[in-house]
Design a protein around this motif. Structure first.
Motif, PDB file in Angstrom:
ATOM      1  N   ALA A 187      21.278  22.112  -1.943  1.00 48.27           N
ATOM      2  CA  ALA A 187      20.774  20.436  -2.432  1.00 48.27           C
ATOM      3  C   ALA A 187      19.734  20.348  -1.727  1.00 48.27           C
ATOM      4  O   ALA A 187      19.035  19.834  -2.114  1.00 48.27           O
ATOM      5  CB  ALA A 187      22.082  19.193  -2.223  1.00 48.27           C
ATOM      6  N   ILE A 188      19.862  20.084  -0.585  1.00 48.91           N
ATOM      7  CA  ILE A 188      18.262  19.687   0.394  1.00 48.91           C
ATOM      8  C   ILE A 188      17.036  21.203  -0.189  1.00 48.91           C
ATOM      9  O   ILE A 188      16.090  20.417  -0.637  1.00 48.91           O
ATOM     10  CB  ILE A 188      18.169  20.105   1.617  1.00 48.91           C
ATOM     11  CG1 ILE A 188      19.800  19.500   1.449  1.00 48.91           C
ATOM     12  CG2 ILE A 188      17.335  19.938   2.357  1.00 48.91           C
ATOM     13  CD1 ILE A 188      19.778  19.400   3.969  1.00 48.91           C
ATOM     14  N   VAL A 203      15.473  20.518  -3.798  1.00 46.58           N
ATOM     15  CA  VAL A 203      14.992  19.171  -4.264  1.00 46.58           C
ATOM     16  C   VAL A 203      13.190  19.269  -3.656  1.00 46.58           C
ATOM     17  O   VAL A 203      12.603  18.583  -3.321  1.00 46.58           O
ATOM     18  CB  VAL A 203      15.342  17.287  -3.872  1.00 46.58           C
ATOM     19  CG1 VAL A 203      17.296  17.479  -4.595  1.00 46.58           C
ATOM     20  CG2 VAL A 203      15.467  18.194  -1.828  1.00 46.58           C
ATOM     21  N   ALA A 262      17.432  13.383  -0.971  1.00 44.55           N
ATOM     22  CA  ALA A 262      18.778  14.658  -1.239  1.00 44.55           C
ATOM     23  C   ALA A 262      20.075  14.221  -0.820  1.00 44.55           C
ATOM     24  O   ALA A 262      20.758  14.589  -1.219  1.00 44.55           O
ATOM     25  CB  ALA A 262      18.636  16.380  -0.380  1.00 44.55           C
ATOM     26  N   LYS A 304      21.448  11.068  -2.479  1.00 49.02           N
ATOM     27  CA  LYS A 304      22.136  11.207  -3.553  1.00 49.02           C
ATOM     28  C   LYS A 304      23.000  12.451  -3.112  1.00 49.02           C
ATOM     29  O   LYS A 304      24.079  11.593  -3.841  1.00 49.02           O
ATOM     30  CB  LYS A 304      21.226  12.725  -4.344  1.00 49.02           C
ATOM     31  CG  LYS A 304      21.737  12.938  -5.620  1.00 49.02           C
ATOM     32  CD  LYS A 304      20.802  13.979  -6.522  1.00 49.02           C
ATOM     33  CE  LYS A 304      21.173  13.818  -7.762  1.00 49.02           C
ATOM     34  NZ  LYS A 304      20.210  15.221  -8.375  1.00 49.02           N
ATOM     35  N   TRP A 305      23.353  12.672  -2.289  1.00 46.14           N
ATOM     36  CA  TRP A 305      24.578  13.781  -1.798  1.00 46.14           C
ATOM     37  C   TRP A 305      25.466  12.122  -1.309  1.00 46.14           C
ATOM     38  O   TRP A 305      26.768  12.671  -1.856  1.00 46.14           O
ATOM     39  CB  TRP A 305      24.234  14.442  -0.180  1.00 46.14           C
ATOM     40  CG  TRP A 305      25.807  14.706   0.072  1.00 46.14           C
ATOM     41  CD1 TRP A 305      26.548  14.589   0.841  1.00 46.14           C
ATOM     42  CD2 TRP A 305      26.179  16.229  -0.701  1.00 46.14           C
ATOM     43  NE1 TRP A 305      27.519  15.662   0.990  1.00 46.14           N
ATOM     44  CE2 TRP A 305      26.887  16.864   0.597  1.00 46.14           C
ATOM     45  CE3 TRP A 305      24.826  17.435  -1.012  1.00 46.14           C
ATOM     46  CZ2 TRP A 305      27.501  17.903   0.759  1.00 46.14           C
ATOM     47  CZ3 TRP A 305      25.710  19.258  -1.029  1.00 46.14           C
ATOM     48  CH2 TRP A 305      26.797  19.466   0.209  1.00 46.14           C
TER      49      TRP A 305
END
Length: 588
Positions: A128-129, A132, A140, A143-144
């Protein structure tokens, strides 16, 4: 332990000439006044000043103890700034043959110990990091959390480990920024140590020194200082590393194998004379060497004394410490470098085991070392096993290996296959093929590859700049090499390799260009490299080539704690502005 230190001392006494392997403890000048470092090539002196031994100056309980460095205090700096760090992240992967076997393993475990045990599954948070691009890591993570996903130690540890493996220290630092701001869990010493490590890597060690004073005293323990020590060792800052080592003693921390391994790693690079003293200190304090300790010693001895290396291996086995693949790889490389092909190949076969298909993790080392041994059949055989589904490191190792056995077309084919496999274009991928072109003096192909690399939009790292600079020097275009070096030096995301400076400097030396040689010498110092024996040797040579007097050269060397051997003393005599001639004798 005594047997190992004896091996180190025996070989040093052969190399040091008039200097003894056991150094006098009667010198009244503290070692801290002897600034700078001495490269291993400088170990052969005619007139060597004695200085106190490592073990007499460190973990001693005597009240009159002298420190390894008089500058033990950290310099005062302004408060730590925390700008948004989004660049400077390097991709994971093998960059050169040196990274197949080089100093990357010197500090193994120094970073991993900063984390709680991580699970073996891939990190979803890491994905995820890195997905972005262009956004901050904090966004990020926000958002997580908004998606209802948990932020805990294990998840953070997994993500941090993946980022560190890829040297994405800027992004890892931003994770700690977010954790400080959002207070997801209570911090422990390992968390502060991890943040200290990242601050030192991203902003520099001065900022790390500032931050360590801000850590709550109850969490300012041994792990924090070990982290600071490992960062000074990573930058080969002997004076600061020795100061931290002594401070750990003053704070009452017990002498650890980790700290000793760090000092061995440091002295392996900058002053091999002190290695035996560290070993005697370990013996005195009953600190047992680990597998990593032995690997440092094997790496050190193998570079100049194969017999001594073999004695260390035998001592290691007698102590019940088993060789791992990394240690075997180091031994095989040293045998190959020494021209002992049969011994090297015997070790490689032991590494391979009964089935290479089931032991794929050794393939990258086999490719590299068989390439060094010019074993075309073995390189081809190993690559065939990897060819169907090679991993990233096997690709890079194969490109270099085919280059070494003069099969440039095959190296290019491996490179093209790598691009087709969907790997994101990176400087690592291009730098290995570029190095092949440089080694074969294929200037036009190298320039075309540089253009292709620029068009791909990938960042240029230190190893790529190194290959580019060497390419221009090989082509006789030293002005372009100098210009490239200047651009690399101005980059805020990386520091050029010392070899990049030396390529340009050596060419100016060959031309007898004193002005530009001095310019590169000073630029190297400004980049943070300490002046060493090798750089002074080149600097004196340019004055000799130019038939120009080298005013104050002896004083410059003395200020940097560099002492001439016989060869350099001869050069100094030739460049001495006050040397006597037959005519001057007549005038006298």
């Amino acid at each position: 332990m005594y047997a190992i230190s004896k091996v180190l001392r025996r070989s040093q006494s052969l190399r040091l000439g008039a200097c003894n392997a056991v150094y006098s403890s009667k010198l009244e000048i503290p070692l801290g006044e002897r600034k700078g470092s001495i490269e291993s090539n400088a170990l052969i002196h005619d007139n060597c000043e004695a200085f106190p031994t490592f073990y007499e100056l460190s973990w001693s309980s005597s009240t009159g103890r002298r420190s390894l460095s008089t500058d033990a205090g950290a310099k005062t700096q302004d408060d730590l700034e925390t700008p948004n760090v989004t660049s400077g992240d390097n991709e994971n992967g093998l960059q050169s043959e040196e990274e197949l076997s080089g100093d990357e393993g010197d500090i193994e475990g120094a970073e991993l110990e900063l984390h709680v045990p991580a699970s073996k599954r891939s990190s979803e948070l890491f994905k995820a990091i890195v997905s972005v691009s262009g956004l901050s890591v904090g966004s990020a993570l926000d958002k997580w959390v908004e998606q209802g996903k948990e932020i805990n130690r294990i998840e953070i540890a997994n993500a941090m480990l993946q980022l560190r493996k890829r040297r994405m220290y800027g992004r890892a630092f931003q994770i700690t920024e977010w954790l400080v701001k959002n207070k997801q869990y209570e911090w422990e010493e390992k968390d502060y140590a991890s943040r200290l490590d990242l601050i030192s890597k991203v902003f520099g060690l001065y900022k790390g020194e500032v931050y360590i004073e801000k850590i709550p005293e109850s969490f300012r323990g041994e792990l924090v200082y070990r982290t600071l020590l490992s960062n000074y060792v990573a930058t080969s800052n002997m004076r600061k590393a020795e100061a931290v080592f002594n401070k750990m003693k003053n704070l009452g921390f017990p002498l650890s194998t980790f700290a000793c391994d760090q000092m061995l790693t440091l002295y392996k690079r900058v002053d091999k004379k002190k290695i035996a003293d560290v070993l005697l200190l370990m013996e005195k304090e009953n600190v047992k060497p680990t597998l990593h300790t032995y690997k440092i010693l094997i790496e050190t001895k193998g570079s100049y004394d194969i017999s001594g290396m073999e004695q260390i291996v035998e001592t290691m086995k007698s102590e019940g410490v088993e060789l791992d693949l990394r240690a075997q790889s180091i031994i095989a490389r040293h045998y190959a470098s020494a021209g002992l092909k049969e011994k090297a190949e015997k070790v490689l076969k032991e590494m391979e085991g009964e089935s290479l298909e089931e032991n794929r993790r050794v393939c990258k080392d086999l490719l590299s070392i068989y390439g060094s041994l010019q074993r075309v059949d073995e390189v081809t055989r190993v690559w065939k096993i990897c060819e169907e589904k090679p991993d990233y490191n096997e690709f890079l190792a194969a490109v270099l290996a085919f280059g070494k056995i003069n099969k440039v077309k095959e190296a290019e084919a491996v490179f093209e296959k790598m691009l087709k496999m969907g790997y994101r274009a990176s400087s690592n991928m291009y730098s290995v093929l570029l190095r092949v072109y440089v080694d074969h003096k294929m200037v036009s192909e190298g320039k075309d590859l540089i253009k292709q690399m620029a068009d791909s939009g990938c960042n240029i790292g230190a190893l790529t700049w190194d290959a580019v600079i060497k390419l221009y020097v090989e082509a006789g275009e030293v002005e372009k090499a100098d210009s490239s070096l200047s651009k690399a030096t101005q980059s805020k995301q990386m520091k050029p390799l010392m070899s990049s400076f030396m390529y340009v400097m050596d060419e100016y030396v060959r031309r007898g260009d004193v002005h530009n040689t001095e310019k590169i010498f000073q630029r190297m110092r400004q980049a943070g490299y300490q002046s060493r024996f090798r750089t002074y040797q080149a600097l004196i040579q340019v004055y000799v080539n130019a038939k120009a007097p080298a005013y104050g050269m002896k004083d410059r060397m003395k200020a940097d704690n560099i002492f001439p051997n016989k060869g350099v003393a001869t050069l100094l005599a030739k460049a001495d502005p006050f040397k006597k001639t037959h005519l001057s004798d007549l005038l006298d």
